[in-house]
Write a protein that holds these residues in place. Structure first.
Motif, PDB file in Angstrom:
ATOM      1  N   GLN A 175       0.917  -1.234   0.186  1.00 29.27           N
ATOM      2  CA  GLN A 175      -0.008  -0.015   0.181  1.00 29.27           C
ATOM      3  C   GLN A 175       0.856   1.378   0.125  1.00 29.27           C
ATOM      4  O   GLN A 175       1.704   1.338   0.895  1.00 29.27           O
ATOM      5  N   PRO A 176       0.823   2.074  -1.090  1.00 25.74           N
ATOM      6  CA  PRO A 176       1.830   3.246  -1.039  1.00 25.74           C
ATOM      7  C   PRO A 176       1.048   4.510  -0.110  1.00 25.74           C
ATOM      8  O   PRO A 176       0.142   4.243   0.563  1.00 25.74           O
ATOM      9  N   PHE A 177       2.134   5.293   0.352  1.00 26.55           N
ATOM     10  CA  PHE A 177       1.793   6.362   1.151  1.00 26.55           C
ATOM     11  C   PHE A 177       1.911   7.631   0.417  1.00 26.55           C
ATOM     12  O   PHE A 177       2.882   7.894  -0.118  1.00 26.55           O
ATOM     13  N   ASP A 178       0.942   8.178   0.623  1.00 28.06           N
ATOM     14  CA  ASP A 178       0.703   9.704  -0.173  1.00 28.06           C
ATOM     15  C   ASP A 178       1.335  10.693   0.864  1.00 28.06           C
ATOM     16  O   ASP A 178       0.388  11.134   1.859  1.00 28.06           O
ATOM     17  N   ALA A 179       2.600  11.092   0.728  1.00 28.43           N
ATOM     18  CA  ALA A 179       2.929  12.280   1.639  1.00 28.43           C
ATOM     19  C   ALA A 179       2.714  13.619   0.872  1.00 28.43           C
ATOM     20  O   ALA A 179       3.188  14.673   1.659  1.00 28.43           O
ATOM     21  N   SER A 180       1.893  13.808  -0.060  1.00 33.78           N
ATOM     22  CA  SER A 180       1.938  15.265  -0.568  1.00 33.78           C
ATOM     23  C   SER A 180       1.162  16.165   0.395  1.00 33.78           C
ATOM     24  O   SER A 180       1.549  17.350   0.180  1.00 33.78           O
ATOM     25  N   ARG A 181       0.506  16.043   1.193  1.00 29.09           N
ATOM     26  CA  ARG A 181      -0.139  16.716   2.260  1.00 29.09           C
ATOM     27  C   ARG A 181       0.407  16.547   3.706  1.00 29.09           C
ATOM     28  O   ARG A 181      -0.222  17.201   4.398  1.00 29.09           O
ATOM     29  N   HIS A 182       1.340  15.918   3.580  1.00 31.58           N
ATOM     30  CA  HIS A 182       2.097  15.702   5.114  1.00 31.58           C
ATOM     31  C   HIS A 182       2.459  17.132   5.532  1.00 31.58           C
ATOM     32  O   HIS A 182       3.021  18.160   4.712  1.00 31.58           O
TER      33      HIS A 182
END
Length: 256
Positions: A175-182
């Protein structure tokens, strides 16, 4: 194991929390943010808090100390707010206490951590699939000039499916982790390059030790996981699958 305390006084609710955590005083003369077993999604949130905080310590990410706090039913009788009284009544028994950091400030970006700590936090969130550290809800505090990570109940989402489905380590591993909004995406550098170094701290024995800190009564058996040792083994298996798998979950590059 986490220290065991008894709440001696309920001080005030923290209204900004969706699960209505509260400030309590305990019999060690300390003050704690109490995460209630009777709130929100129940015991699994407390389990996630313990496991992610334990992993954070292994990565030298500052997190408040934790304790198991016993809540006596008599405390609810003296609470005037009906909603809070219902929550206290539903939470009699063991709850999670998070050490209260007096004078801490919510993270607003004005005092960011250095890139090293930011990368460790983002990597931890990616590993545990914690999507709840954005500007809308940073879940970071600044205390004594340091950035502290708090509120990890949204991590380890996979356990919410266990009552109806068996653990699926391969699915979680991929499952990928989307860090764009971190919230730290503009402070951290390339998190992927830190993987080998950080993963080396999370040996099988270290991960098992973290999972062992979860109180047995918070581990909910299922048709597939018949008892507490089976549930502990499942958490360790899921985390190991992510650490040892194809690493497709790693954010390839975070900094803008």
């Amino acid at each position: 194991m986490l220290p065991e305390l008894t709440a001696t006084r309920y001080v005030t609710p923290l209204k900004e929390g969706g699960s209505l955590p509260g400030i309590v005083e305990a019999d060690d003369d300390g003050t704690y943010v109490l995460k209630f077993r009777g709130a929100g999604q129940g015991l699994k949130v407390l389990v996630a808090e313990v496991i992610v905080a334990g992993l954070a310590r292994l990565l030298e990410v500052p997190v408040p100390d934790l304790a198991v706090v016993h809540l006596d039913p008599r405390i609810a009788k003296y609470e005037a707010d009906e909603e809070v009284q219902d929550l206290l009544t539903a939470s009699v028994g063991t709850n999670l206490g998070v050490d209260f950091l007096p004078g801490s400030l919510g993270y607003d970006g004005s005092c960011p951590p250095d890139a090293d700590l930011a990368e460790r936090i983002v990597w931890l969130d990616a590993l545990t699939a914690n999507i709840d550290r954005t500007w809308s809800n940073p879940n970071l505090l600044v205390w004594h000039g340091r950035t502290w990570a708090i509120d990890h109940g949204a991590a380890l989402y996979f356990h919410h499916s266990w009552p109806s489905r068996p653990p699926a380590p391969e699915r979680f591993a991929a499952q990928p982790f989307d860090a764009s909004r971190h919230v730290l995406r503009d402070v951290a550098g390339d998190v992927a390059r830190r993987h080998d170094e950080l993963a080396a701290r999370l040996t099988p024995q270290a991960v098992e030790g973290v999972v062992a800190d979860v109180p047995e009564e918070w581990l909910e058996p299922t048709a597939e996981l018949a008892d507490a040792p089976s549930v502990r083994a499942a958490y360790a298996l899921m985390l190991r699958a992510r650490l040892d798998g194809p690493l497709t979950w790693l954010p390839a590059g975070v900094a803008a």
